[in-house]
Scaffold this motif. Structure first.
Motif, mmCIF file in Angstrom:
data_model
loop_
_atom_site.group_PDB
_atom_site.id
_atom_site.type_symbol
_atom_site.label_atom_id
_atom_site.label_comp_id
_atom_site.label_asym_id
_atom_site.label_seq_id
_atom_site.Cartn_x
_atom_site.Cartn_y
_atom_site.Cartn_z
ATOM 1 N N GLY A 50 0.828 -1.208 0.000
ATOM 2 C CA GLY A 50 0.000 0.000 0.000
ATOM 3 C C GLY A 50 0.859 1.252 0.000
ATOM 4 N N ALA A 51 1.917 1.261 0.803
ATOM 5 C CA ALA A 51 2.816 2.413 0.866
ATOM 6 C C ALA A 51 3.505 2.632 -0.479
ATOM 7 C CB ALA A 51 3.852 2.221 1.968
ATOM 8 N N ILE A 52 3.944 1.554 -1.098
ATOM 9 C CA ILE A 52 4.630 1.682 -2.398
ATOM 10 C C ILE A 52 3.662 2.167 -3.469
ATOM 11 C CG2 ILE A 52 5.756 0.368 -4.250
ATOM 12 C CD1 ILE A 52 7.076 -1.295 -1.957
ATOM 13 N N VAL A 53 2.465 1.595 -3.514
ATOM 14 C CA VAL A 53 1.476 2.014 -4.507
ATOM 15 C C VAL A 53 1.135 3.497 -4.334
ATOM 16 C CG1 VAL A 53 -0.933 1.730 -5.247
ATOM 17 C CG2 VAL A 53 0.523 -0.282 -4.919
ATOM 18 N N TYR A 54 0.940 3.914 -3.088
ATOM 19 C CA TYR A 54 0.652 5.330 -2.861
ATOM 20 C C TYR A 54 1.853 6.209 -3.187
ATOM 21 C CZ TYR A 54 -4.102 5.594 -1.180
ATOM 22 O OH TYR A 54 -5.471 5.592 -1.116
ATOM 23 N N MET A 55 3.069 5.744 -2.921
ATOM 24 C CA MET A 55 4.250 6.538 -3.253
ATOM 25 C C MET A 55 4.376 6.700 -4.760
ATOM 26 S SD MET A 55 6.368 8.212 -1.619
ATOM 27 C CE MET A 55 7.505 9.393 -2.235
ATOM 28 N N ILE A 56 4.073 5.648 -5.503
ATOM 29 C CA ILE A 56 4.080 5.743 -6.965
ATOM 30 C C ILE A 56 3.051 6.782 -7.409
ATOM 31 C CG2 ILE A 56 3.627 4.515 -9.134
ATOM 32 C CD1 ILE A 56 4.530 1.917 -7.577
ATOM 33 N N ALA A 57 1.867 6.733 -6.826
ATOM 34 C CA ALA A 57 0.809 7.682 -7.185
ATOM 35 C C ALA A 57 1.206 9.112 -6.829
ATOM 36 C CB ALA A 57 -0.499 7.298 -6.488
ATOM 37 N N ILE A 58 1.786 9.298 -5.650
ATOM 38 C CA ILE A 58 2.233 10.633 -5.219
ATOM 39 C C ILE A 58 3.318 11.155 -6.167
ATOM 40 C CG2 ILE A 58 3.604 11.801 -3.424
ATOM 41 C CD1 ILE A 58 0.767 11.687 -2.655
ATOM 42 N N ALA A 59 4.266 10.291 -6.521
ATOM 43 C CA ALA A 59 5.331 10.704 -7.442
ATOM 44 C C ALA A 59 4.741 11.124 -8.780
ATOM 45 C CB ALA A 59 6.342 9.573 -7.632
ATOM 46 N N ASN A 60 3.801 10.344 -9.285
ATOM 47 C CA ASN A 60 3.166 10.685 -10.559
ATOM 48 C C ASN A 60 2.361 11.977 -10.460
ATOM 49 O OD1 ASN A 60 3.520 8.645 -12.886
ATOM 50 N ND2 ASN A 60 3.441 7.386 -11.049
ATOM 51 N N LEU A 61 1.686 12.202 -9.347
ATOM 52 C CA LEU A 61 0.959 13.456 -9.132
ATOM 53 C C LEU A 61 1.930 14.633 -9.135
ATOM 54 C CD1 LEU A 61 -1.487 15.223 -8.255
ATOM 55 C CD2 LEU A 61 -0.913 14.587 -5.906
ATOM 56 N N ALA A 62 2.990 14.530 -8.353
ATOM 57 C CA ALA A 62 3.981 15.614 -8.294
ATOM 58 C C ALA A 62 4.610 15.844 -9.662
ATOM 59 C CB ALA A 62 5.050 15.281 -7.251
ATOM 60 N N ASN A 63 4.936 14.767 -10.371
ATOM 61 C CA ASN A 63 5.520 14.896 -11.707
ATOM 62 C C ASN A 63 4.597 15.670 -12.628
ATOM 63 O OD1 ASN A 63 6.972 11.510 -11.920
ATOM 64 N ND2 ASN A 63 7.647 13.296 -10.777
ATOM 65 N N ARG A 64 3.328 15.323 -12.631
ATOM 66 C CA ARG A 64 2.395 15.948 -13.553
ATOM 67 C C ARG A 64 2.190 17.432 -13.243
ATOM 68 N NH1 ARG A 64 2.462 10.979 -14.165
ATOM 69 N NH2 ARG A 64 1.457 9.822 -15.838
ATOM 70 N N VAL A 65 2.118 17.767 -11.953
ATOM 71 C CA VAL A 65 2.006 19.183 -11.583
ATOM 72 C C VAL A 65 3.255 19.936 -11.990
ATOM 73 C CG1 VAL A 65 1.876 20.788 -9.635
ATOM 74 C CG2 VAL A 65 0.365 18.790 -9.704
ATOM 75 N N ASN A 66 4.422 19.403 -11.618
ATOM 76 C CA ASN A 66 5.681 20.110 -11.886
ATOM 77 C C ASN A 66 6.000 20.239 -13.374
ATOM 78 O OD1 ASN A 66 6.309 20.667 -9.189
ATOM 79 N ND2 ASN A 66 7.068 18.614 -8.891
ATOM 80 N N ILE A 67 5.681 19.213 -14.140
ATOM 81 C CA ILE A 67 5.911 19.277 -15.585
ATOM 82 C C ILE A 67 4.958 20.295 -16.227
ATOM 83 C CG2 ILE A 67 5.665 17.990 -17.748
ATOM 84 C CD1 ILE A 67 6.730 15.519 -16.124
ATOM 85 N N THR A 68 3.709 20.295 -15.788
ATOM 86 C CA THR A 68 2.721 21.205 -16.358
ATOM 87 C C THR A 68 3.087 22.662 -16.134
ATOM 88 O OG1 THR A 68 0.964 19.579 -16.070
ATOM 89 C CG2 THR A 68 0.279 21.881 -16.290
ATOM 90 N N ILE A 69 3.545 22.983 -14.931
ATOM 91 C CA ILE A 69 3.883 24.377 -14.643
ATOM 92 C C ILE A 69 5.323 24.716 -14.956
ATOM 93 C CG2 ILE A 69 2.090 24.532 -12.879
ATOM 94 C CD1 ILE A 69 4.462 24.529 -10.805
ATOM 95 N N ARG A 70 6.075 23.722 -15.428
ATOM 96 C CA ARG A 70 7.500 23.879 -15.730
ATOM 97 C C ARG A 70 8.305 24.305 -14.497
ATOM 98 N NH1 ARG A 70 7.008 26.894 -21.562
ATOM 99 N NH2 ARG A 70 6.383 25.055 -22.736
ATOM 100 N N GLN A 71 8.037 23.596 -13.386
ATOM 101 C CA GLN A 71 8.751 23.858 -12.136
ATOM 102 C C GLN A 71 10.229 23.695 -12.388
ATOM 103 O OE1 GLN A 71 7.276 24.541 -8.955
ATOM 104 N NE2 GLN A 71 9.361 24.976 -8.330
ATOM 105 N N VAL A 72 10.995 24.691 -12.018
ATOM 106 C CA VAL A 72 12.444 24.699 -12.262
ATOM 107 C C VAL A 72 13.144 23.860 -11.205
ATOM 108 C CG1 VAL A 72 14.469 26.181 -12.470
ATOM 109 C CG2 VAL A 72 12.253 26.960 -13.336
ATOM 110 N N ALA A 73 14.062 23.026 -11.653
ATOM 111 C CA ALA A 73 14.851 22.194 -10.733
ATOM 112 C C ALA A 73 15.860 23.059 -9.983
ATOM 113 C CB ALA A 73 15.575 21.103 -11.510
ATOM 114 N N GLY A 74 16.200 22.576 -8.771
ATOM 115 C CA GLY A 74 17.268 23.222 -8.024
ATOM 116 C C GLY A 74 16.840 24.244 -7.038
#
Length: 148
Positions: free
Chosen positions: A124-148
């Motif tokens: 359950g923790a791994i599945v939710y972590m995958i989902a959280i990572a994908n959520l964060a990825n999609r938000v950050n990619i959409t807004i072009r969040q700058v690394a660093g």
């Protein structure tokens, strides 16, 4: 590349607290080592091409004492000698859940392998972590969040 907007997590009331509470519940409730959760986040971020998340999780792993060899080899985990069988199972699950192939989104063989290494809480923790990572990825990619 220029960031499109302020990260919505910072401007929508309650989102940051909810996100942090969910991550904390995953970290505390599943019994999965933080390193595995971070490797899961890193692999999903590689697949999705989220430079912000890759930078963030690599720095976190490095700060926690992770070796360069392992960090450099996450994308090639199948062929690299640096990962345990349990980590490999989590990374395999990360790949299929992130990609969700319409023909067979999460193959039984991958699920069964992960089930040999993690109990229900851990899965359950791994599945939710995958989902959280994908959520964060999609938000950050959409807004072009700058690394660093």
């Amino acid at each position: 590349m220029q960031q499109r907007m302020t990260n919505p997590t910072k401007i929508l009331p309650g989102v940051a607290q909810g996100f942090q509470a969910l991550v904390k519940a995953i970290q505390q409730g599943g019994g999965v080592p933080q390193t595995v959760l971070d490797l899961v986040h890193m692999r999903a971020s590689q697949i999705n091409g989220c430079s912000f998340c890759l930078d963030y999780v690599a720095r976190s792993l490095k700060k926690a004492g992770e070796t360069d060899e392992r960090l450099f080899a996450v994308a090639a985990w199948r062929d690299a000698p640096y990962f345990t069988d349990a980590e490999r199972a989590a990374l395999a699950l990360t790949e299929v859940v992130t990609r969700l192939d319409p023909a067979d989104p999460v193959p039984d063989a991958i699920w069964e392998t992960a089930s040999r290494h993690y109990d229900e809480k851990g899965l359950g923790a791994i599945v939710y972590m995958i989902a959280i990572a994908n959520l964060a990825n999609r938000v950050n990619i959409t807004i072009r969040q700058v690394a660093g």
